[in-house]
Scaffold this motif. Sequence first.
Motif, short mmCIF file in Angstrom:
data_model
loop_
_atom_site.label_atom_id
_atom_site.label_comp_id
_atom_site.label_asym_id
_atom_site.label_seq_id
_atom_site.Cartn_x
_atom_site.Cartn_y
_atom_site.Cartn_z
N UNK A 80 -38.96 5.18 15.41
CA UNK A 80 -38.25 3.85 15.96
C UNK A 80 -38.97 2.80 16.24
N UNK A 81 -38.58 1.77 15.57
CA UNK A 81 -39.54 0.67 15.76
C UNK A 81 -39.16 -0.16 16.96
N UNK A 108 -35.91 4.00 4.88
CA UNK A 108 -35.72 3.09 6.06
C UNK A 108 -34.56 2.90 6.27
N UNK A 109 -33.83 2.98 7.60
CA UNK A 109 -32.48 2.88 8.06
C UNK A 109 -32.51 1.57 8.69
N UNK A 135 -28.32 -3.28 19.75
CA UNK A 135 -29.24 -2.55 20.40
C UNK A 135 -30.33 -1.42 19.73
N UNK A 136 -29.58 -1.08 18.33
CA UNK A 136 -30.27 -0.18 17.65
C UNK A 136 -31.66 -0.87 16.99
N UNK A 137 -32.62 -0.07 16.82
CA UNK A 137 -33.90 -0.69 16.13
C UNK A 137 -33.86 -0.29 14.81
N UNK A 138 -34.84 -0.68 13.82
CA UNK A 138 -34.75 -0.40 12.52
C UNK A 138 -35.66 1.19 12.67
N UNK A 139 -35.20 2.11 11.85
CA UNK A 139 -35.90 3.22 12.06
C UNK A 139 -36.60 3.92 10.40
N UNK A 140 -37.51 4.34 10.64
CA UNK A 140 -38.26 5.07 9.18
C UNK A 140 -38.18 6.60 9.49
N UNK A 169 -41.88 7.85 18.33
CA UNK A 169 -41.87 8.90 17.06
C UNK A 169 -41.27 10.26 17.80
N UNK A 170 -40.15 10.62 16.95
CA UNK A 170 -39.35 11.77 17.42
C UNK A 170 -39.38 12.94 16.06
#
Lengths: 323, 222
Positions: A80-81, A108-109, A135-140, A169-170
């Motif tokens: 999560x960025x 990339x999401x 509210x959502x971040x860009x996610x890799x 990081x999850x």
Amino acid sequence: MTQPQKRDQGHWGAWAAWRAQHRAAASTSWQKLVVQPVVTAVTWLVIAISLALPSTLLLTLDNLSAVAGGVDRSPQLSVLLTGDSELPVAEQLQRILKSWPEIDDVVLLDRELALSQFIQQTELATVVGSLARNPLPHTLIVMPGPALSAAAMTELGQRVQTLSGVDRVIVDTRWVARLETALQAGWRWVLALGAVMLMGAVLVLGNTLRLAIEARKDEILVVNLIGGSPAFARRPFLYLGLWYGVGGGLVAALLLMMMTWWMAGPVNTLFLLYESPQTMRAPGAFYPMSLTVLGGSLGLLSARLAAGRYVRQLVSLASSQNR
Amino acid sequence: MLMIEFDRVSRRFGQQDALRNLNLQIDDGEMALLTGHSGAGKSTLLRLLLLLDRPTGGQILVDGQSTKQVQGNAVGHYRRRFGVVFQEHRLLFDRNVRDNIALPLEIAGFSLHDTNRRVRAALDKVGLLAKERADPNGLSGGEQQRVAIARAVVARPEFLIADEPTGNLDPALSVEIMTLFEAFNQVGVTVLVATHDLSLIARSRHRLMTLAAGQLMQAGVA
């Protein structure tokens, strides 16, 4: 009057006689149940609860196992960025991570795409629309090579965490592992609980049958005196056990269907939370049939144990009392 | 022809002899009375005959065969050759008269048709045809004993054994019951009645066997 009875039976035959005796025993035992509706209902209910509770839990676990089994469990990281990271930063991080030898692929999401999907799935367009910003971040989504161990995954996660623009990081497989472990524990717990409850049902049935035998003590003694075999004396109680068991199994099936219907709402919500497209499976024909067969078998087993021992005791006691 | 023979039969309980070297014969189609004081061994003799107990010495022969050979499942078959009447008649009070009488036929595996026919015939013989569906609780002592006799004879046994069958009945009813036994004896059933009812013994013209301290003291026509 002096003719022995074997000759009198004539064409009737041993097989027909045996069937007639079973029919009579089955019918008499059923009538005994009918004339004691409260005792019968309570016994059925006790057996039904002993069977329905573990089977409901089994059915639930069965459903949850399907969720865990349906999830792609190849190890992956969700990166999560930070909220202020723009799309070019995200694309640059994607390129960097793709160049690492231990990583196979990076997807990339886009946060705008993620938000529209969220709105579609939750129908919370009004609420989301009232927010000042997404509210959502860009996610890799990082997919490492297949040979990566759990320790290497953790180490990789820690290294990714140090990169500029990364917020969190999850390790995505963790919840599946947790669910699986919980399910394994759940299966064992349900099996142990089921065994204890079945044992309880056998004891309750055994005691009920012992009381029934005690109440018909005179009949057993008379049957013994006039030439009835121990099997003949036991037979009505075996059928009594069978009727108690089968009745308990049918009530258990009914309880299971009611509980399944009642639990379907929360369980289906749980499926949705785990992004599983399935809904809670109904008991179908397998569970009710199994419960009825299991109940009948338990009833027969309990009756065989109780009647075998107690009838023998009664007959030998009668011999000593008649002196 | 000899049907029942006690050949030097003894039954010992601890240090006490209930029967001691007893020799006794009952012929086919005979009616005999067995008497003696309480504790003389009458009930022990009947119990041994019905294989509810086993001798500690000697042997019992029925139709020339030793009862020692009758074991396991054969015991039930053996007992079905006997019709048994007890002093306390041992009816089942959760069954009606018909179902009580039908029990030996149910055990022997008779068809429903034959069972109904035989039950009615037995009830007719004891004069209770009108009480077929009656509850035994509502019958008098004499009627209950007659139901017990009907149950004992319904499967047409070879032997009819009665242990103090008139013990709880008044003299008139006792005579009535004995008359029934005599009627069954006249159609060929071997009858053995254990009793200490002196009026019945005095009235009877059948062989009387007297037991005392486990031994046969006297045998002859009463």
